[in-house]
Structures are given as C-alpha cells and as structure tokens.
Scaffold this motif. Structure first.
Motif, PDB file in Angstrom:
ATOM      1  N   PRO A  29       0.756  -1.212   0.146  1.00 29.63           N
ATOM      2  CA  PRO A  29      -0.193   0.017   0.036  1.00 29.63           C
ATOM      3  C   PRO A  29       0.847   1.358   0.016  1.00 29.63           C
ATOM      4  O   PRO A  29       0.275   2.310  -0.430  1.00 29.63           O
ATOM      5  N   SER A  30       2.037   1.371   0.624  1.00 31.08           N
ATOM      6  CA  SER A  30       2.866   2.472   0.587  1.00 31.08           C
ATOM      7  C   SER A  30       3.853   2.578  -0.485  1.00 31.08           C
ATOM      8  O   SER A  30       4.510   3.532  -0.577  1.00 31.08           O
ATOM      9  N   LEU A  31       4.041   1.710  -1.368  1.00 31.54           N
ATOM     10  CA  LEU A  31       4.953   1.627  -2.475  1.00 31.54           C
ATOM     11  C   LEU A  31       4.744   2.816  -3.627  1.00 31.54           C
ATOM     12  O   LEU A  31       5.723   3.413  -3.768  1.00 31.54           O
ATOM     13  N   THR A  32       3.659   2.947  -4.139  1.00 35.17           N
ATOM     14  CA  THR A  32       3.185   3.934  -5.157  1.00 35.17           C
ATOM     15  C   THR A  32       3.629   5.265  -4.614  1.00 35.17           C
ATOM     16  O   THR A  32       4.145   6.193  -4.904  1.00 35.17           O
ATOM     17  N   PRO A  33       2.860   5.721  -3.552  1.00 32.41           N
ATOM     18  CA  PRO A  33       3.247   6.820  -2.968  1.00 32.41           C
ATOM     19  C   PRO A  33       4.637   7.231  -2.607  1.00 32.41           C
ATOM     20  O   PRO A  33       4.873   8.412  -2.954  1.00 32.41           O
ATOM     21  N   PHE A  34       5.233   6.242  -2.145  1.00 30.06           N
ATOM     22  CA  PHE A  34       6.746   6.748  -1.752  1.00 30.06           C
ATOM     23  C   PHE A  34       7.327   6.836  -2.991  1.00 30.06           C
ATOM     24  O   PHE A  34       8.033   7.746  -3.092  1.00 30.06           O
ATOM     25  N   MET A  35       7.192   5.971  -4.052  1.00 27.69           N
ATOM     26  CA  MET A  35       7.829   6.257  -5.501  1.00 27.69           C
ATOM     27  C   MET A  35       7.511   7.510  -6.005  1.00 27.69           C
ATOM     28  O   MET A  35       8.326   8.147  -6.579  1.00 27.69           O
ATOM     29  N   GLU A  36       6.226   7.952  -5.890  1.00 24.51           N
ATOM     30  CA  GLU A  36       5.882   9.231  -6.423  1.00 24.51           C
ATOM     31  C   GLU A  36       6.448  10.377  -5.524  1.00 24.51           C
ATOM     32  O   GLU A  36       6.899  11.389  -6.414  1.00 24.51           O
ATOM     33  N   ILE A  88       5.910   5.300 -13.152  1.00 18.04           N
ATOM     34  CA  ILE A  88       6.212   6.392 -12.127  1.00 18.04           C
ATOM     35  C   ILE A  88       7.756   6.948 -12.570  1.00 18.04           C
ATOM     36  O   ILE A  88       7.880   7.937 -12.597  1.00 18.04           O
ATOM     37  N   LEU A  89       8.501   5.929 -12.818  1.00 24.00           N
ATOM     38  CA  LEU A  89      10.084   6.335 -12.867  1.00 24.00           C
ATOM     39  C   LEU A  89      10.381   6.331 -14.355  1.00 24.00           C
ATOM     40  O   LEU A  89      11.537   6.785 -14.605  1.00 24.00           O
ATOM     41  N   GLY A  90       9.619   5.761 -15.250  1.00 20.38           N
ATOM     42  CA  GLY A  90      10.047   5.651 -16.720  1.00 20.38           C
ATOM     43  C   GLY A  90      11.227   5.166 -16.849  1.00 20.38           C
ATOM     44  O   GLY A  90      11.937   5.644 -17.833  1.00 20.38           O
ATOM     45  N   MET A  91      11.201   4.107 -16.545  1.00 29.56           N
ATOM     46  CA  MET A  91      12.481   3.126 -16.976  1.00 29.56           C
ATOM     47  C   MET A  91      12.150   1.644 -16.989  1.00 29.56           C
ATOM     48  O   MET A  91      11.044   1.095 -16.343  1.00 29.56           O
ATOM     49  N   GLU A  92      12.912   0.942 -17.767  1.00 36.89           N
ATOM     50  CA  GLU A  92      12.552  -0.702 -17.828  1.00 36.89           C
ATOM     51  C   GLU A  92      13.163  -1.397 -16.556  1.00 36.89           C
ATOM     52  O   GLU A  92      14.099  -0.863 -15.889  1.00 36.89           O
ATOM     53  N   SER A  93      12.682  -2.466 -16.452  1.00 38.24           N
ATOM     54  CA  SER A  93      13.185  -3.357 -15.166  1.00 38.24           C
ATOM     55  C   SER A  93      13.655  -4.688 -15.858  1.00 38.24           C
ATOM     56  O   SER A  93      13.037  -5.177 -16.715  1.00 38.24           O
ATOM     57  N   MET A  94      14.788  -5.311 -15.313  1.00 37.13           N
ATOM     58  CA  MET A  94      15.048  -6.557 -15.407  1.00 37.13           C
ATOM     59  C   MET A  94      14.951  -7.417 -14.344  1.00 37.13           C
ATOM     60  O   MET A  94      15.445  -7.065 -13.236  1.00 37.13           O
TER      61      MET A  94
END
Length: 460
Positions: A165-172, A416-422
C-alpha cells in the motif's frame, strides 16, 4: 587477475560469512500483514540499513504510512551508469505451523542424499535469500575494487507480502531520487536448476465478483421449481458463454492490444526443455484446456485468460437440501498481456452479464483490482548484456521468458520512474514460497551472488 575474477574469487571466499549474514536476516519474523510483528519488520529493516552502511552505502530507514522503506545509494562509480535494485524484506505468515519440519525462523542447512544442500526458513527464497545475493555481490566488488562497477541505488520494501500500500506513494514522492537507467528486480526464478532466466513480460490482472439476485428468499424446489428463476442456472449460463469451443474468450474487444510473440523470443522458448504433458501431469492433468491454436508456453506467458476462481450459491453444507437459492455469485479473474486495458475489459464483462439477465434477476459487481501487463524492452543492449553474463555463470544459456503472474512493481517503475526493469532471480519452482517448509538452494544463493557480480560488470 582481472577485476571481474577478483570479485568472483572474493564472493567464493565470502560464502560462509554471507550465509551467516543471511541467517541473521532470516531470523527476523518480519510478517508484514500481522500487526503483532510490526516490531520485527522494523528490526529487519534496521538490520539492513546497518548492513548497507557498513559497506559504505548512504543508507536510511524511510518512514511510510505502513512499514518502513530501506533506501541506500552508492555514488561515484566511473561511467555514470546507475541501476536501482528492488527487493522486499517482509515475509508471508508461516501458518500452518504444524506442517513445518523445523522452526521457520531458525534457518538451517539441510543436506540431501546426493550431497546437494538447501537453506530452510521462511523468506529463504521469497525474498531475503534473493535480495542478499545482490548485496553480497556489491560486497565482493567493494572489497576488491573499492566500488561497484556502476552507481547503485537500493530500495527494499517491507509491505510486498501485504499488498504494497505504501509503495506507489513513496515512489511518486521520491521520483527524482530513485530514477535510474535501469531497475533490477530479484523476486523471480530460474527456468530450471541449470538454466537462468530474465523475465521480460508479466501479465496484468483484472478481478471482478459477480453477484446475482433472484427470489427474495431461498425457495423449496418442490414448491417453486420450474416457474421460479434460479440464479445458479443463470450464472452458469453466463459463465459458460465467456469461452467458445476453441478456448477463446468471447468478450467484445478482449483481444485488443494482445501482441504476437516476437520471432526471436519464440525461438528461445522453443529451445527450452518444456513438455506440456509433463507440466500438466505434475498436477494430475493431461490435455491442455486453453486456446487450441496456442502452444502451452504461450498460453502461460503471452496470452490473456479469463478464469473462474470461485462459485457460491444455494446449500453447500453436508448432506442435501432441495433449495432454489436467492443469490449466486462467482469470482472471475482475467490475466492480461500487452496493451490490454483492464478497465475496458471490466466494462465488457459487466455488459456481458447484463445482456444475459432474465427479467427476475438483478446483479451487483464488486471490483477486486486492475493492473496492466508489464512488457520490458528486451531489445535494449543491457538485456542482452545481462543474458550473456548469466550464460557465463550457469551450465545452460540464459533465456528471456515470460511470467504468468503479476509483479506490479515492474509496472510502477515504467509508469512512475519511466524506466525498464530486468527481473532476474534464482528461485526454483519447488522452493515452496508462501508454503510450509520454504527453502532456497545453497547453489542458487552462491551462484546468484556470482551472477550479480558478472551482471554489474557487464552493465558498466
């Protein structure tokens, strides 16, 4: 001796001490969903901050509305390339405790008859063992070269097993601080014990509960059977109409945005040692039941589905009761791929239901989440570099694979961060994550560390 070989040699020499550090982390019962363990979750986070700080990272415990986030940075590596590593330090509950063969929070090494060894503990595979492979790879580079080959940021979450629940607000709120060239996620697995993998596509998810209402109360089927509408019968017809005879979903627009598998990826999948008969046979089945024109691996990784996860209605207790129920319900989930829109599919499902309602039935809907699929740009040079690094470490060539489930953080990094993930992990299908007697192969831990050593060097 090359810098890479120096770091690999140090990783080998550090293995016993690395196990001691992993065991210290595993002893924290950091069960995020249970308020009684909030102190243990915080203690695990604090331990990680201290561990990262001891390596020279600028590490902090960051508060959230729930459990804290661990954030650490290493700056100043030559070349300026930066990666963000994500893992989670919380774990699933251990229930039923009676099925564990040992204390789930007292880790131990077990040796099989063939001499192979495993680590037994809650969180050994999901995700403490996995995240520690990366931290130990950083240690090997720092102790030999003075720094990792690239700048490294680390974000370790304490709520992954309770819905994040806290991940998206923290990343933003921390977008600028966290943004990097590439995200690395170590919460996935190998293709098999000798074949490493990079997961490049994850299915999204749309969940919906359908509740049909008919008569004002449950009815005696002898007195009302025939003229009274039966919500179970109506629901059964609605659900049956969601698939055609070839296993395709019938909702209008359902396949909008579903891409074809790229030929080079299809060729890699064809080289994998996969048998549909063996795969289904392990769960007592024989015949593939999905889209008839699609290979089973495509059905699992690259095709959308519509499945029924639960049906309820009428009398379901012991014995028999001749009743026409007042209501019937079903829980339906759709796994999504490509650019499928979960909200459009939800509306299509609701229209499908409403169009089939007889006069004396009404319906209500309950949403159970909606997330898009995540598709990584495997054409980026970094993906092939990492694949080659994995292939150098393991017996078999690494493959780009898909994932049938959902790992929302990969989509968050894109959105949110505009980057790809491996997504690179070293878990195996039999690690019993979320189940009693979870384990992680000692070989996965050791070669996982060595793999990250190689990947960091290649990414530089």
């Amino acid at each position: 001796m090359s810098r890479l070989q120096d770091a690999l040699t140090r990783a080998d020499a550090n293995l016993d001490a690395a196990l001691e550090r992993l065991f210290a982390l595993l002893r924290f019962p950091s069960i995020s969903t249970d308020p009684a363990h909030a102190g243990d979750v915080n203690a695990a986070a604090s331990w990680l901050v201290d561990e990262l700080a001891s390596l020279g990272f600028a590490a902090e415990l960051r508060p959230t509305a729930g459990h804290p986030m661990v954030v650490a940075h290493w700056r100043g590596a030559p070349g300026g390339r930066r990666v963000l590593f994500y893992g989670h330090y919380d774990v699933q509950p251990v229930d039923p405790l009676s099925e564990w063969r040992s204390d789930p929070f007292e880790p131990r090494i077990e040796t099989r008859d063939d001499g192979s060894k495993l680590i037994r503990a809650r969180g050994a595979s999901d995700d403490k063992g996995q995240l520690m492979t990366f931290l130990e790879a950083c240690r090997a580079w720092i102790e030999t070269a003075g720094a990792p080959p690239v700048d490294v940021s680390i974000m370790l979450e304490g709520e992954e097993e309770s819905g994040s629940p806290s991940l998206t607000p923290f990343m933003e709120a921390n977008r600028d601080e966290l943004k990097a060239d590439l995200a690395l996620i170590c919460d996935t697995g190998m293709w098999d014990a000798r074949t490493p993998a990079i997961t490049t596509m994850l299915r999204g998810l749309m969940g919906e509960e359908i509740i049909l209402h008919g008569p004002s109360r449950d009815l005696h089927s002898g007195m009302y059977g025939g003229p009274a509408i039966n919500p179970i019968r109506v629901l059964a017809r609605i659900l049956a109409d969601l698939h055609d005879e070839n296993g395709r979903v019938t909702l209008p627009g359902f396949y909008d945005g579903v891409p074809e598998v790229p030929p080079e990826i299809a060729a890699q999948w064809a080289r994998l040692d996969f048998s549909a008969e063996r795969f289904l046979g392990e769960v007592g089945l024989r015949a593939p039941a999905g889209e008839k024109d699609q290979p089973v691996l495509n059905q699992l990784w690259a095709r959308p589905t519509c499945e029924f996860n639960g049906i309820l209605g009428g009398y379901v207790g012991e014995g028999f009761k001749t009743v026409i129920p007042a209501r019937a319900s079903a829980k339906v989930s759709c796994r999504l791929v490509g650019d499928q829109d979960p909200h459009a599919i939800r509306e299509a499902l609701r229209a499908h239901v409403r169009a089939r309602l007889p006069e004396d039935c009404t319906v209500e809907f309950v949403e159970h989440g909606a997330s898009r699929a995540s598709v990584m740009n495997a054409a980026l040079p970094a993906f092939e570099a990492a694949r080659q690094a994995l292939s150098d470490e393991w017996e078999n060539e690494a493959a780009f694979i898909g994932g049938g489930g959902s790992i929302p953080v990969a989509g968050h990094f894109q959105r949110i961060l505009g980057m790809e993930s491996m997504l690179i992990g070293f878990a195996l299908d039999d690690d019993a994550i979320h189940s009693p007697n979870e384990k992680y192969e000692l070989r996965s831990f050791h070669k996982g560390i060595r793999s990250w050593v190689r990947i960091l060097e290649r990414l530089a």
